[in-house]
Design a protein around this motif. Structure first.
Motif, PDB file in Angstrom:
ATOM      1  N   ALA B 192       0.106  -4.606 -11.849  1.00 31.42           N
ATOM      2  CA  ALA B 192       1.137  -3.936 -11.053  1.00 31.42           C
ATOM      3  C   ALA B 192       1.462  -2.577 -11.656  1.00 31.42           C
ATOM      4  N   LEU B 193       1.591  -2.532 -12.989  1.00 35.63           N
ATOM      5  CA  LEU B 193       1.914  -1.265 -13.659  1.00 35.63           C
ATOM      6  C   LEU B 193       0.824  -0.221 -13.426  1.00 35.63           C
ATOM      7  N   SER B 194      -0.423  -0.626 -13.551  1.00 28.54           N
ATOM      8  CA  SER B 194      -1.535   0.321 -13.362  1.00 28.54           C
ATOM      9  C   SER B 194      -1.553   0.880 -11.957  1.00 28.54           C
ATOM     10  N   VAL B 195      -1.421   0.004 -10.993  1.00 27.73           N
ATOM     11  CA  VAL B 195      -1.512   0.448  -9.605  1.00 27.73           C
ATOM     12  C   VAL B 195      -0.341   1.362  -9.276  1.00 27.73           C
ATOM     13  N   MET B 196       0.847   1.019  -9.763  1.00 25.90           N
ATOM     14  CA  MET B 196       2.007   1.863  -9.469  1.00 25.90           C
ATOM     15  C   MET B 196       1.916   3.213 -10.179  1.00 25.90           C
ATOM     16  N   ASP B 197       1.269   3.249 -11.348  1.00 21.46           N
ATOM     17  CA  ASP B 197       1.036   4.524 -12.034  1.00 21.46           C
ATOM     18  C   ASP B 197       0.307   5.493 -11.122  1.00 21.46           C
ATOM     19  N   LYS B 198      -0.722   4.978 -10.473  1.00 21.19           N
ATOM     20  CA  LYS B 198      -1.592   5.847  -9.692  1.00 21.19           C
ATOM     21  C   LYS B 198      -1.048   6.085  -8.292  1.00 21.19           C
ATOM     22  N   GLU B 199      -0.631   4.987  -7.675  1.00 25.03           N
ATOM     23  CA  GLU B 199      -0.292   5.065  -6.266  1.00 25.03           C
ATOM     24  C   GLU B 199       1.169   5.454  -6.089  1.00 25.03           C
ATOM     25  N   LYS B 200       1.447   6.706  -6.389  1.00 29.76           N
ATOM     26  CA  LYS B 200       2.818   7.192  -6.249  1.00 29.76           C
ATOM     27  C   LYS B 200       3.262   7.063  -4.790  1.00 29.76           C
ATOM     28  N   ASP B 201       2.299   7.235  -3.896  1.00 29.78           N
ATOM     29  CA  ASP B 201       2.607   7.078  -2.485  1.00 29.78           C
ATOM     30  C   ASP B 201       2.443   5.608  -2.122  1.00 29.78           C
ATOM     31  N   GLU B 202       3.597   4.920  -1.992  1.00 24.20           N
ATOM     32  CA  GLU B 202       3.558   3.465  -1.810  1.00 24.20           C
ATOM     33  C   GLU B 202       2.814   3.043  -0.549  1.00 24.20           C
ATOM     34  N   LYS B 203       2.730   3.952   0.411  1.00 26.70           N
ATOM     35  CA  LYS B 203       2.036   3.608   1.652  1.00 26.70           C
ATOM     36  C   LYS B 203       0.584   3.241   1.403  1.00 26.70           C
ATOM     37  N   ASN B 204      -0.026   3.896   0.427  1.00 26.48           N
ATOM     38  CA  ASN B 204      -1.419   3.560   0.141  1.00 26.48           C
ATOM     39  C   ASN B 204      -1.570   2.111  -0.297  1.00 26.48           C
ATOM     40  N   ILE B 205      -0.632   1.644  -1.102  1.00 18.80           N
ATOM     41  CA  ILE B 205      -0.726   0.248  -1.547  1.00 18.80           C
ATOM     42  C   ILE B 205      -0.528  -0.673  -0.356  1.00 18.80           C
ATOM     43  N   LEU B 206       0.512  -0.384   0.389  1.00 15.85           N
ATOM     44  CA  LEU B 206       0.805  -1.224   1.545  1.00 15.85           C
ATOM     45  C   LEU B 206      -0.372  -1.289   2.501  1.00 15.85           C
ATOM     46  N   ASN B 207      -0.976  -0.123   2.745  1.00 13.97           N
ATOM     47  CA  ASN B 207      -2.060  -0.064   3.716  1.00 13.97           C
ATOM     48  C   ASN B 207      -3.333  -0.715   3.208  1.00 13.97           C
ATOM     49  N   MET B 208      -3.604  -0.512   1.930  1.00 16.50           N
ATOM     50  CA  MET B 208      -4.912  -0.920   1.432  1.00 16.50           C
ATOM     51  C   MET B 208      -4.926  -2.270   0.734  1.00 16.50           C
ATOM     52  N   ALA B 209      -3.742  -2.795   0.448  1.00 21.98           N
ATOM     53  CA  ALA B 209      -3.713  -4.034  -0.312  1.00 21.98           C
ATOM     54  C   ALA B 209      -4.169  -5.207   0.542  1.00 21.98           C
ATOM     55  N   GLY B 210      -5.383  -5.627   0.344  1.00 21.76           N
ATOM     56  CA  GLY B 210      -5.868  -6.836   1.008  1.00 21.76           C
ATOM     57  C   GLY B 210      -5.211  -8.031   0.350  1.00 21.76           C
ATOM     58  N   SER B 211      -5.485  -9.174   0.858  1.00 21.15           N
ATOM     59  CA  SER B 211      -4.845 -10.365   0.309  1.00 21.15           C
ATOM     60  C   SER B 211      -5.296 -10.604  -1.127  1.00 21.15           C
ATOM     61  N   GLY B 212      -6.456 -10.080  -1.487  1.00 17.52           N
ATOM     62  CA  GLY B 212      -6.945 -10.228  -2.862  1.00 17.52           C
ATOM     63  C   GLY B 212      -5.974  -9.619  -3.856  1.00 17.52           C
ATOM     64  N   PHE B 213      -5.585  -8.378  -3.611  1.00 13.40           N
ATOM     65  CA  PHE B 213      -4.636  -7.710  -4.492  1.00 13.40           C
ATOM     66  C   PHE B 213      -3.310  -8.453  -4.514  1.00 13.40           C
ATOM     67  N   GLU B 214      -2.861  -8.859  -3.357  1.00 13.18           N
ATOM     68  CA  GLU B 214      -1.566  -9.540  -3.287  1.00 13.18           C
ATOM     69  C   GLU B 214      -1.536 -10.800  -4.138  1.00 13.18           C
ATOM     70  N   SER B 215      -2.612 -11.576  -4.092  1.00 13.19           N
ATOM     71  CA  SER B 215      -2.572 -12.823  -4.866  1.00 13.19           C
ATOM     72  C   SER B 215      -2.694 -12.534  -6.356  1.00 13.19           C
ATOM     73  N   THR B 216      -3.476 -11.503  -6.693  1.00  9.72           N
ATOM     74  CA  THR B 216      -3.662 -11.196  -8.120  1.00  9.72           C
ATOM     75  C   THR B 216      -2.386 -10.666  -8.744  1.00  9.72           C
ATOM     76  N   VAL B 217      -1.566 -10.003  -7.938  1.00  8.64           N
ATOM     77  CA  VAL B 217      -0.400  -9.319  -8.482  1.00  8.64           C
ATOM     78  C   VAL B 217       0.897 -10.102  -8.215  1.00  8.64           C
ATOM     79  N   ARG B 218       0.771 -11.257  -7.575  1.00  7.73           N
ATOM     80  CA  ARG B 218       1.955 -12.017  -7.175  1.00  7.73           C
ATOM     81  C   ARG B 218       2.890 -12.323  -8.352  1.00  7.73           C
TER      82      ARG B 218
END
Lengths: 279, 279
Positions: B192-218
């Protein structure tokens, strides 16, 4: 309309099923190097016939390229060399290398680069199913380099699949994918490896694995045929995020090693920020 | 029977709800330092009354200690000092430090060390719910150090909660927990920390986060009050698995950096072994 699907895996197979069921096409020609996959796709009625790539291209108006990204990169030029008015789309998880390969090809405009963000940890035609794409996001890259006819057709496909389309450059796509998808897979693979190193007695994992472990390690079931090529093609971006990720783990390591509660609290609280982004 | 629940979070609250609904007890006394938690637990009818620890102990036949592990370690001696014939159990995620603290206490036999492997990324009494424990595993540690009366009572509780009981030493428990649970949390927090470091624009996470990312970061939604103490109490084992984990990530890093496809294939194929262990 006839469509050709090259690569009869989870994504190609699921698209074929759904596009035919929804009436977008009435005949699907499947191509796969793996004979078992072709036969299984025929049996499962995912495709109506199987033949060579050249033949499939001739017989189709639209071609879906859904092979692993290294295979797509290898065969895309010969596909473009063989098409006349057909539209070609791919569905791969990395985009820049593929697009670079064909940027000066006279048929570049017939091609639309896409990445439907859908999938599971399972693979092959037997994993294909209806409903895989519904309400998910697909990305279309470098759309200005595709003809408006090709683009409209591909948008129609994603409308039929009930996906939300977003647009991005191929370069941006690959950066974001490294952060939001590819690193999750490396993280899961590595976690599975660590746990199996220690837990020689599998019963301990089975007994103690709460749902937390299961969800974190789920992606470690993903296959090498798909992922090794992705890691190679998106090397630069993946190394960047991997270094950042290892840095975060080392921050946890230092805080734990030094019994630094306030550092641990800060790290966890900051990580909790993900709550605001994902529900 | 009256029971006391000290720590009205997800686990304590869910136990209270379920034990009362199933008729194991008819009155629940709740204790929590956090006034909002006590009030919320009263409103939600998780508990029947709230009072001081001393009073709660006096009024109860059985006490469930379900505070964060550092709090449990701090207060367990004074609880044991106050009990007569009451039975005390804890439900914490680390066991050895707690048990070491009371090993020579005259009431040690009244205590049973347990760890029900159940939970979600949510916390507090509002997260408590029926059915949380059903068909899951609970671990009872160092059972020989508990009296048979206490042990039988606690087994009865876990039978009522429909959990499968396994037995282990506290030391083994802590090693396995580091590998199967604690590292998953560090992995998720760091992701979560790594992704938030890079993805300052939260929309990118929301748009691109497949269920894979969601389960890994739950698990990165989990709270610091629970996890910082666990990381501190299980420091030695966690550092061991963290070093192993960082080693695996570096193996991926090297293979990607060197375009070493066969090394990547081997790593992924080995990681796929987790398929045989988890469904």
């Amino acid at each position: 309309m006839n469509i050709a699907v090259i690569g009869l895996g989870l994504i190609g197979g699921s698209m074929a099923l759904e596009l035919k069921q929804k009436g977008f096409c009435n005949y699907v020609i499947g191509v796969d190097n793996n004979k078992e996959h072709s036969e299984s796709a025929l049996e499962l009625k995912i495709i109506d016939e199987t033949c060579s790539i050249e033949e499939a291209i001739k017989k189709s108006e639209l071609i879906i390229l859904s092979t692993p990204v290294n295979v797509s990169s290898k065969i895309i030029l010969s596909i473009l060399n063989n098409i006349e008015n057909q539209i070609l789309m791919d569905v791969g998880s990395t985009k820049n290398e593929l697009i670079e390969k064909i940027k000066s090809h006279p048929k570049r405009k017939n091609f639309v680069a896409t990445h439907p963000i859908a999938g599971t940890e399972f693979s092959g035609p037997s994993a294909a199913h209806l409903g895989l794409f519904k309400n998910k996001v697909t990305i279309i890259c470098d759309q200005k380099d595709s003809s408006s006819i090709a683009l409209d057709r591909i948008k129609e496909i994603y409308d039929v699949l009930e996906m939300k389309i977003i647009f991005m450059t191929a370069k941006d796509h690959d950066v974001h994918s490294a952060y939001v998808s590819h690193i999750s897979h490396i993280s899961s693979f590595s976690l599975a490896l660590s746990v199996m190193d220690k837990e020689k007695d599998e019963k301990n994992i089975l007994n103690m694995a709460g749902s937390g472990f299961e969800s974190t390690v789920r992606l470690a079931k993903s296959n090498k045929e798909m992922w090794t090529p992705i890691f190679n093609e998106n090397k630069k971006n993946i190394l960047e995020v991997l270094d950042n990720y290892i840095g975060k783990l080392n921050a946890f390591r230092d805080a734990i090693n030094n019994n630094n509660e306030s550092a641990l609290n800060s790290l966890i609280q900051e990580a909790n920020g993900i709550k605001k982004i994902l529900k």
